[in-house]
Design a protein around this motif. Structure first.
Motif, PDB file in Angstrom:
ATOM      1  N   THR A  58       0.802  -1.221   0.000  1.00 14.63           N
ATOM      2  CA  THR A  58       0.000   0.000   0.000  1.00 14.63           C
ATOM      3  C   THR A  58       0.834   1.269   0.000  1.00 14.63           C
ATOM      4  OG1 THR A  58      -0.136  -0.058   2.412  1.00 14.63           O
ATOM      5  CG2 THR A  58      -1.906  -1.140   1.179  1.00 14.63           C
ATOM      6  N   THR A  59       2.145   1.147   0.009  1.00 17.19           N
ATOM      7  CA  THR A  59       2.986   2.332   0.148  1.00 17.19           C
ATOM      8  C   THR A  59       3.476   2.880  -1.176  1.00 17.19           C
ATOM      9  OG1 THR A  59       3.727   1.583   2.317  1.00 17.19           O
ATOM     10  CG2 THR A  59       5.075   3.255   1.221  1.00 17.19           C
ATOM     11  N   THR A  60       3.974   2.008  -2.045  1.00 23.26           N
ATOM     12  CA  THR A  60       4.677   2.496  -3.228  1.00 23.26           C
ATOM     13  C   THR A  60       3.823   2.574  -4.484  1.00 23.26           C
ATOM     14  OG1 THR A  60       5.462   0.250  -3.558  1.00 23.26           O
ATOM     15  CG2 THR A  60       6.942   1.772  -2.421  1.00 23.26           C
ATOM     16  N   GLY A  61       2.641   1.982  -4.490  1.00 27.84           N
ATOM     17  CA  GLY A  61       1.759   2.088  -5.641  1.00 27.84           C
ATOM     18  C   GLY A  61       1.650   0.799  -6.420  1.00 27.84           C
ATOM     19  N   ALA A  62       0.446   0.517  -6.897  1.00 29.19           N
ATOM     20  CA  ALA A  62       0.165  -0.753  -7.568  1.00 29.19           C
ATOM     21  C   ALA A  62       0.914  -0.922  -8.872  1.00 29.19           C
ATOM     22  CB  ALA A  62      -1.339  -0.865  -7.822  1.00 29.19           C
ATOM     23  N   GLN A  63       1.368   0.185  -9.474  1.00 22.94           N
ATOM     24  CA  GLN A  63       2.035   0.060 -10.764  1.00 22.94           C
ATOM     25  C   GLN A  63       3.286  -0.809 -10.668  1.00 22.94           C
ATOM     26  OE1 GLN A  63       2.221   2.848  -8.907  1.00 22.94           O
ATOM     27  NE2 GLN A  63       4.426   2.892  -8.572  1.00 22.94           N
ATOM     28  N   GLY A  64       3.933  -0.834  -9.525  1.00 21.94           N
ATOM     29  CA  GLY A  64       5.157  -1.630  -9.398  1.00 21.94           C
ATOM     30  C   GLY A  64       4.878  -3.109  -9.561  1.00 21.94           C
ATOM     31  N   ALA A  65       3.886  -3.610  -8.843  1.00 19.41           N
ATOM     32  CA  ALA A  65       3.549  -5.037  -8.945  1.00 19.41           C
ATOM     33  C   ALA A  65       3.048  -5.385 -10.343  1.00 19.41           C
ATOM     34  CB  ALA A  65       2.504  -5.402  -7.896  1.00 19.41           C
ATOM     35  N   ILE A  66       2.219  -4.515 -10.916  1.00 22.56           N
ATOM     36  CA  ILE A  66       1.672  -4.809 -12.251  1.00 22.56           C
ATOM     37  C   ILE A  66       2.782  -4.777 -13.292  1.00 22.56           C
ATOM     38  CG2 ILE A  66       0.052  -4.057 -14.021  1.00 22.56           C
ATOM     39  CD1 ILE A  66      -1.698  -2.926 -11.745  1.00 22.56           C
ATOM     40  N   ASN A  67       3.669  -3.780 -13.232  1.00 20.46           N
ATOM     41  CA  ASN A  67       4.761  -3.709 -14.197  1.00 20.46           C
ATOM     42  C   ASN A  67       5.736  -4.863 -14.028  1.00 20.46           C
ATOM     43  OD1 ASN A  67       3.888  -1.425 -15.561  1.00 20.46           O
ATOM     44  ND2 ASN A  67       4.961  -0.008 -14.195  1.00 20.46           N
ATOM     45  N   THR A  68       5.984  -5.272 -12.786  1.00 25.56           N
ATOM     46  CA  THR A  68       6.838  -6.424 -12.545  1.00 25.56           C
ATOM     47  C   THR A  68       6.228  -7.680 -13.157  1.00 25.56           C
ATOM     48  OG1 THR A  68       7.717  -5.472 -10.508  1.00 25.56           O
ATOM     49  CG2 THR A  68       7.944  -7.842 -10.784  1.00 25.56           C
ATOM     50  N   ALA A  69       4.925  -7.818 -13.004  1.00 29.44           N
ATOM     51  CA  ALA A  69       4.233  -8.964 -13.592  1.00 29.44           C
ATOM     52  C   ALA A  69       4.339  -8.940 -15.114  1.00 29.44           C
ATOM     53  CB  ALA A  69       2.778  -8.965 -13.152  1.00 29.44           C
ATOM     54  N   LEU A  70       4.124  -7.781 -15.718  1.00 28.72           N
ATOM     55  CA  LEU A  70       4.193  -7.669 -17.171  1.00 28.72           C
ATOM     56  C   LEU A  70       5.605  -7.961 -17.671  1.00 28.72           C
ATOM     57  CD1 LEU A  70       1.997  -4.468 -17.597  1.00 28.72           C
ATOM     58  CD2 LEU A  70       1.407  -6.763 -18.409  1.00 28.72           C
ATOM     59  N   ASN A  71       6.608  -7.483 -16.979  1.00 33.24           N
ATOM     60  CA  ASN A  71       7.984  -7.757 -17.376  1.00 33.24           C
ATOM     61  C   ASN A  71       8.312  -9.239 -17.238  1.00 33.24           C
ATOM     62  OD1 ASN A  71       8.808  -5.146 -18.129  1.00 33.24           O
ATOM     63  ND2 ASN A  71       9.116  -4.566 -16.000  1.00 33.24           N
ATOM     64  N   ALA A  72       7.751  -9.875 -16.200  1.00 32.20           N
ATOM     65  CA  ALA A  72       8.030 -11.288 -15.970  1.00 32.20           C
ATOM     66  C   ALA A  72       7.419 -12.171 -17.051  1.00 32.20           C
ATOM     67  CB  ALA A  72       7.518 -11.705 -14.593  1.00 32.20           C
ATOM     68  N   VAL A  73       6.177 -11.876 -17.453  1.00 37.40           N
ATOM     69  CA  VAL A  73       5.540 -12.727 -18.469  1.00 37.40           C
ATOM     70  C   VAL A  73       6.078 -12.427 -19.855  1.00 37.40           C
ATOM     71  CG1 VAL A  73       3.454 -12.983 -17.087  1.00 37.40           C
ATOM     72  CG2 VAL A  73       3.560 -11.169 -18.805  1.00 37.40           C
ATOM     73  N   GLY A  74       6.639 -11.225 -20.061  1.00 39.73           N
ATOM     74  CA  GLY A  74       7.305 -10.898 -21.305  1.00 39.73           C
ATOM     75  C   GLY A  74       6.361 -10.684 -22.477  1.00 39.73           C
ATOM     76  N   PRO A  75       6.927 -10.487 -23.682  1.00 39.87           N
ATOM     77  CA  PRO A  75       6.114 -10.292 -24.883  1.00 39.87           C
ATOM     78  C   PRO A  75       5.137 -11.448 -25.092  1.00 39.87           C
ATOM     79  CG  PRO A  75       8.402  -9.758 -25.326  1.00 39.87           C
ATOM     80  CD  PRO A  75       8.375 -10.388 -23.961  1.00 39.87           C
ATOM     81  N   GLN A  76       3.942 -11.103 -25.499  1.00 45.25           N
ATOM     82  CA  GLN A  76       2.824 -12.024 -25.718  1.00 45.25           C
ATOM     83  C   GLN A  76       2.257 -12.571 -24.402  1.00 45.25           C
ATOM     84  OE1 GLN A  76       4.744 -14.577 -28.956  1.00 45.25           O
ATOM     85  NE2 GLN A  76       2.732 -14.169 -29.853  1.00 45.25           N
ATOM     86  N   GLY A  77       2.688 -12.045 -23.274  1.00 45.69           N
ATOM     87  CA  GLY A  77       2.162 -12.490 -22.000  1.00 45.69           C
ATOM     88  C   GLY A  77       0.928 -11.705 -21.593  1.00 45.69           C
ATOM     89  N   ALA A  78       0.182 -12.253 -20.627  1.00 45.96           N
ATOM     90  CA  ALA A  78      -1.018 -11.609 -20.116  1.00 45.96           C
ATOM     91  C   ALA A  78      -0.999 -11.630 -18.594  1.00 45.96           C
ATOM     92  CB  ALA A  78      -2.264 -12.316 -20.630  1.00 45.96           C
TER      93      ALA A  78
END
Length: 380
Positions: A58-78
Motif C-alpha cells: 500500500t505504500t509504493t503504488g500498484a504500478q510496481g507489482a503490475i509492471n513487474t508482472a508484465l515484465n516477468a511474463v514478457g512479450p505475448q504475456g497476459a
C-alpha cells in the motif's frame, strides 16, 4: 518486499518481484481470484494476503507489482488484476503483444494516487497490445487514462500495430481520456475500441489520431474539448454516443470528423456545448446519425446539428431541438441550425430531417451554401 506464491515461483523461473501495489476496497481474493486467473492460465496481481502471484503493497503504488508482472511474463504475456481498487503513482507500461486484464471495469479499478508522476495511467510504445475489463480513474492527477503511441513497424504480423481496448472505463483526466497515435504512419493502425466509456475528460474524451480503426458501442460523457476527435484516415465507427461535451467558454462538439474517408453509422450527439457533428475530413460518410439539442445556442458556429466544411461528404440523418430548449442540465441553450455549411463546400449529398416543432433558439434548417455539384435536402 513481497513474497511470491511458492507454486508460481517455479513456473516463472524464480523471477524477483517488488511489492509495489496499493489496494483500498473489497476484492475477489484467495481461492476465487486464483481460480479465475489459473483457469485461463493467467498469473495475477492482488492484495497482500490474497495468494496472488504478485501481491500488493500500500505504500509504493500498484504500478510496481503490475509492471513487474508484465515484465516477468514478457512479450505475448497476459496479466490478470483481481477485483479491487488499486492506487497507482506512475504509469503501467505494456510491452509487445501483451494483455492487461481486469475483473470488469467497475470491479478492477486503478486510481491515480497523490504524487502521481507521468502522463498516462496506462501507456506503451509496443504493438498489438490489449487492455480489457478495467477501470481507470485519473482523479485529475494524470493527463490520460490510456496513451498508446507507436513509432515503428511491428516485427511480426505486420504492418498494422492494431491495439484492442475492450470495456475500458476512464474518468477524470486532465487531458484526453484515451489517446491513440504515434510517429509510425497511421499510428495505431487497425486499432479496435469496443464498449469503452470516458467521462469528465479535461481534453477530448477520445483522441484517435490513428488510422483504419474500428470503434463500436462507446460512450463519452463530458470532455472539455469534445467527445470524439477522429483524426486518422479510414476510421469506421458505429453505435457510439457523446453528451455533455465542451463548455460555455470553449464549445466542444460531440464528434469531430477530421479523418478522410471516415464512416460514421448510427451515432448520436446529445446535449452538448458545441455542434453535434463537425465534418472537416474529405470523403466522410455519416449515416443514420442523430443530433439532439446540440450547441451553446449563442453563436451560429457552435450551435448546429451538423457542421460541414469539407468537400465530398455524404450525410443522411436527423437533427432536432427538444421542447423546452437545449441542454439545460449543463447550461447550453441548444441548436440554432440543423445544418451549417462553412466555406461553400462542394460535392455534398445531405439528407436530413429536423422536427418542425422546435422551440428557441432554433433559427432555421440550413445556414450557408454548398457548391454547384451538391444536393442538399433538410425537411422540417
Amino acid at each position: 518486499m513481497q513474497e511470491k506464491n511458492t507454486g508460481r515461483r517455479a513456473l516463472l523461473r524464480g523471477t524477483a518481484v517488488a511489492a509495489t501495489a496499493a489496494v483500498a476496497a473489497p476484492f475477489v481474493g484467495g481461492a476465487s481470484a486464483a481460480e479465475a486467473a489459473t483457469t485461463s492460465g493467467l498469473p495475477w496481481v492482488g492484495p497482500a494476503g490474497s495468494g496472488a502471484t504478485w501481491e500488493v503493497n500500500t505504500t509504493t503504488g500498484a504500478q510496481g507489482a503490475i509492471n513487474t508482472a508484465l515484465n516477468a511474463v514478457g512479450p505475448q504475456g497476459a496479466v490478470f488484476v483481481a477485483a479491487g481498487t488499486y492506487y497507482v503513482k506512475a504509469p503501467i507500461v505494456l510491452l509487445d503483444k501483451q494483455t492487461l486484464v481486469g475483473a470488469g471495469p467497475l470491479s478492477t479499478l486503478l486510481k491515480a494516487a497523490s504524487g502521481f508522476t507521468g502522463g498516462a495511467m496506462v501507456t506503451g510504445t509496443a504493438t498489438r497490445m490489449c487492455i480489457r475489463d478495467i477501470g481507470l480513474d485519473a482523479v485529475n492527477l494524470a493527463a490520460n487514462g490510456v496513451n498508446l503511441q507507436i513509432a515503428t513497424k511491428p516485427t511480426q504480423y505486420g504492418p498494422d500495430p492494431a491495439p484492442w481496448l475492450c470495456r475500458v472505463f476512464v474518468a477524470n483526466t486532465t487531458s484526453d481520456g484515451i489517446y491513440l497515435g504515434g510517429a509510425y504512419p497511421g499510428g495505431q493502425r487497425e486499432y479496435k475500441l469496443t464498449d469503452c466509456r470516458v467521462e469528465k475528460a479535461g481534453g477530448w474524451a477520445y483522441n484517435l489520431q490513428s488510422s483504419d480503426g474500428f470503434v463500436s458501442g462507446c460512450s463519452a460523457q463530458g470532455g472539455d474539448a469534445g467527445g470524439y476527435l477522429i483524426g486518422g484516415g479510414n476510421t469506421k465507427m458505429w453505435g457510439c454516443k457523446a453528451y455533455g461535451t465542451g463548455s460555455g467558454t470553449a464549445p466542444g462538439p460531440a464528434f469531430k470528423v477530421a479523418s478522410s474517408r471516415a464512416t460514421i453509422v448510427g451515432c448520436e450527439a446529445q446535449d452538448t456545448y458545441g455542434c453535434g457533428f463537425e465534418v472537416s475530413g474529405r470523403a466522410a460518410t455519416l449515416s443514420g446519425c442523430t443530433a439532439d439539442s446540440t450547441g451553446v445556442g449563442t453563436t451560429d458556429r457552435y450551435s448546429a446539428g451538423f457542421f460541414v466544411e469539407a468537400d465530398v461528404v455524404n450525410i443522411d440523418g436527423c437533427s432536432f431541438q427538444r421542447n423546452g430548449g437545449g441542454a439545460s442540465w449543463i447550461g447550453a441553450l441548444g441548436m440554432r441550425w440543423a445544418l451549417h455549411l462553412s466555406g461553400v463546400p462542394d460535392y455534398l449529398s445531405v439528407r436530413l430531417v429536423s422536427d418542425p416543432d422546435r422551440p428557441a433558439p432554433f433559427q432555421g434548417t440550413v445556414l450557408g451554401a454548398a457548391g454547384s455539384h451538391s444536393s442538399i435536402s433538410v425537411l422540417g
